[in-house]
Design a protein around this motif. Structure first.
Motif, short mmCIF file in Angstrom:
data_model
loop_
_atom_site.label_atom_id
_atom_site.label_comp_id
_atom_site.label_asym_id
_atom_site.label_seq_id
_atom_site.Cartn_x
_atom_site.Cartn_y
_atom_site.Cartn_z
N LEU A 171 0.81 -1.23 0.00
CA LEU A 171 0.00 0.00 0.00
C LEU A 171 0.84 1.28 0.00
O LEU A 171 1.93 1.34 0.58
N LYS A 172 0.27 2.29 -0.64
CA LYS A 172 0.78 3.65 -0.53
C LYS A 172 -0.24 4.41 0.32
O LYS A 172 -1.40 4.50 -0.05
N VAL A 173 0.20 4.90 1.46
CA VAL A 173 -0.76 5.54 2.36
C VAL A 173 -0.40 7.00 2.62
O VAL A 173 0.77 7.39 2.55
N LYS A 174 -1.44 7.75 2.94
CA LYS A 174 -1.26 9.16 3.26
C LYS A 174 -1.62 9.35 4.74
O LYS A 174 -2.67 8.86 5.18
N VAL A 175 -0.77 10.02 5.47
CA VAL A 175 -1.12 10.30 6.86
C VAL A 175 -2.19 11.39 6.86
O VAL A 175 -1.99 12.48 6.31
N GLU A 176 -3.32 11.06 7.45
CA GLU A 176 -4.49 11.95 7.40
C GLU A 176 -4.47 12.89 8.60
O GLU A 176 -4.51 12.44 9.75
N THR A 177 -4.38 14.17 8.33
CA THR A 177 -4.36 15.13 9.44
C THR A 177 -5.49 16.17 9.33
O THR A 177 -5.53 17.12 10.09
N GLU A 178 -6.37 15.95 8.36
CA GLU A 178 -7.51 16.87 8.23
C GLU A 178 -8.77 16.22 8.80
O GLU A 178 -9.47 16.77 9.65
N VAL A 214 -5.58 5.60 3.93
CA VAL A 214 -5.08 6.66 4.81
C VAL A 214 -4.53 6.02 6.09
O VAL A 214 -4.90 4.91 6.46
N LEU A 215 -3.63 6.73 6.72
CA LEU A 215 -3.15 6.37 8.05
C LEU A 215 -3.76 7.41 8.98
O LEU A 215 -3.40 8.59 8.93
N TRP A 216 -4.72 6.95 9.78
CA TRP A 216 -5.47 7.89 10.62
C TRP A 216 -4.62 8.39 11.79
O TRP A 216 -3.80 7.64 12.34
N THR A 217 -4.85 9.63 12.16
CA THR A 217 -4.21 10.18 13.37
C THR A 217 -5.32 10.57 14.36
O THR A 217 -6.50 10.61 13.99
N ASP A 218 -4.92 10.87 15.58
CA ASP A 218 -5.93 11.16 16.62
C ASP A 218 -6.73 12.41 16.25
O ASP A 218 -6.21 13.34 15.64
N ALA A 219 -7.97 12.42 16.69
CA ALA A 219 -8.90 13.47 16.27
C ALA A 219 -8.59 14.82 16.93
O ALA A 219 -8.94 15.87 16.41
N LYS A 220 -7.88 14.77 18.07
CA LYS A 220 -7.70 16.01 18.83
C LYS A 220 -6.60 16.89 18.23
O LYS A 220 -6.85 18.04 17.85
N ILE A 309 3.78 11.93 4.46
CA ILE A 309 3.50 12.75 5.64
C ILE A 309 3.67 14.21 5.24
O ILE A 309 4.75 14.60 4.80
N ALA A 310 2.61 14.98 5.36
CA ALA A 310 2.63 16.40 5.00
C ALA A 310 3.27 16.62 3.63
O ALA A 310 4.15 17.47 3.46
N GLY A 311 2.87 15.81 2.67
CA GLY A 311 3.32 15.98 1.29
C GLY A 311 4.67 15.35 0.97
O GLY A 311 5.07 15.31 -0.19
#
Ligand code: COI
Length: 350
Positions: A171-178, A214-220, A309-311
């Protein structure tokens, strides 16, 4: 037998030709169904697979009161059929049902239904490497009512489908920060339909940008890694297997738990703790060998070859000698009866 499950077999059995079936596309010939009404379960039965008749007012359709599990059965080396980790899946099913204010299914009913359905459709369990029968127990609120309320009526069903590799390629994943998958205090630790529906939008957006997941990050603060798509996120770096600790926003994955147990037994250092994006970025920036993978029942282990990660895109290690593949082989050996089942994870149907 505590539950009297009636069985109506398909009149004309088909020979299961499972090889080219895409994941979850073709159900086996039978399904289990039981109805909950007046505080108890009624009419448990195994019948030919069929479409449901449901009121358009059914509460599940409007307010998302649905819970599911994903389990697998394997052909063992001696020709038996093994349903893997029934107890752990049942326990998680109960936790999810409780979180969604849905009635529990008695363990004896769950086990008996599972046993009989898999036994009847045994010819659909593929006997090939990487193959299994994917089993989907699920419950929906069937009471017809527009008002927002906890339903009084439910359907508990089990369907199954032959399964091969879930992901064909690393997989090619994007770290999701939005966007977020789940927040503390929400339903992230429950296997309820809404968690998956809510993930579609960010995932589709990532796919349009050329990623697989996507690679999910914490919601906070979007500071810590949570999950990877529909799987738990795992890493192997610094000779250590690392996975985010369970929390209210992370699913207690059965494959995650199995891999952690197997790794500890093999003498591998294991850490279940928060994994910060900074820690991951630093390791990748430093050119450290990082293995990253998703772990889940459907995918087993999904190697991640690129993380953005961040582009900025980094490459992870997916060589044949990677630890993730060694752990996967150990897991498969237990499930296929090729290695001792020291934890009683296997439930042999026949
Ligand atoms: C599983 O891995 O079993 C899942 O539930 C993920 C997906 C198929 C929904």
């Amino acid at each position: 037998m505590e539950y009297n499950i009636s069985v109506t077999p398909q009149a004309e059995r088909t020979v299961a030709e499972t090889k080219s079936i895409p994941f979850g596309k073709v159900p086996t010939e039978h399904m289990f169904i039981a109805e909950y009404k007046d505080g108890t379960w009624h009419n448990p039965r195994i019948v030919p697979f069929h479409d449901l008749s449901l009121s358009p007012l059914a509460l599940c359709l409007h307010y998302g009161q649905t819970v599911f599990e994903g389990m697998k059965a394997f052909v063992t080396a001696d020709g038996g059929i093994n349903i893997f980790r029934m107890q752990k899946h049942y326990d998680r099913f109960c936790k999810s049902l409780d979180r969604m204010c849905m009635p529990l299914v008695p363990k004896a009913l769950f086990d008996e239904a599972m046993h009989q359905l898999v036994q009847l459709d045994a010819s659909w369990v593929p006997d090939e490497p990487e193959a299994s029968l994917y089993i989907r127990p699920f419950m929906i609120a069937s009471e017809g009512r527009i008002g927002v309320k906890v339903a009084d009526e439910y359907l508990f069903m089990i369907v199954a489908s032959p399964a091969y590799q879930y992901y064909a390629n690393p997989l090619k994943v994007k770290v999701e920060t939005e966007f977020s998958r789940a927040a503390e205090g929400g339903t992230g630790a429950a296997k309820c339909g809404g968690n998956y529906g809510g993930a579609f939008y960010p995932t589709e957006k990532a796919k349009r940008e050329g990623f697989d997941q996507v690679l999910w990050t914490d919601a906070k603060n979007h500071e810590f890694i949570e999950e990877s798509g529909t799987m738990n996120a795992m890493f192997y770096m610094n000779d250590t297997l690392i996975t985010p600790a369970l929390s209210g926003s992370i699913l207690d994955g059965v494959t995650r738990d199995s891999l952690v147990t197997i790794a500890k037994e093999a003498g591998i250092k294991v850490e279940t703790r928060q994994v910060s994006l900074k820690e991951l970025t630093d390791a990748l920036e430093a050119g450290q060998r990082v293995e990253a993978f998703g772990a889940g029942t459907a995918a087993v282990i999904a190697p991640i070859e690129q993380i953005t990660i961040a582009g900025k895109t980094y490459t992870c290690y997916i060589g044949e000698d990677a630890m993730m593949f060694q752990l996967k082989a150990k897991l498969n050996n237990i499930r296929k009866g090729l290695a001792p089942d020291t934890h009683n994870w296997n439930y042999i149907v026949k």
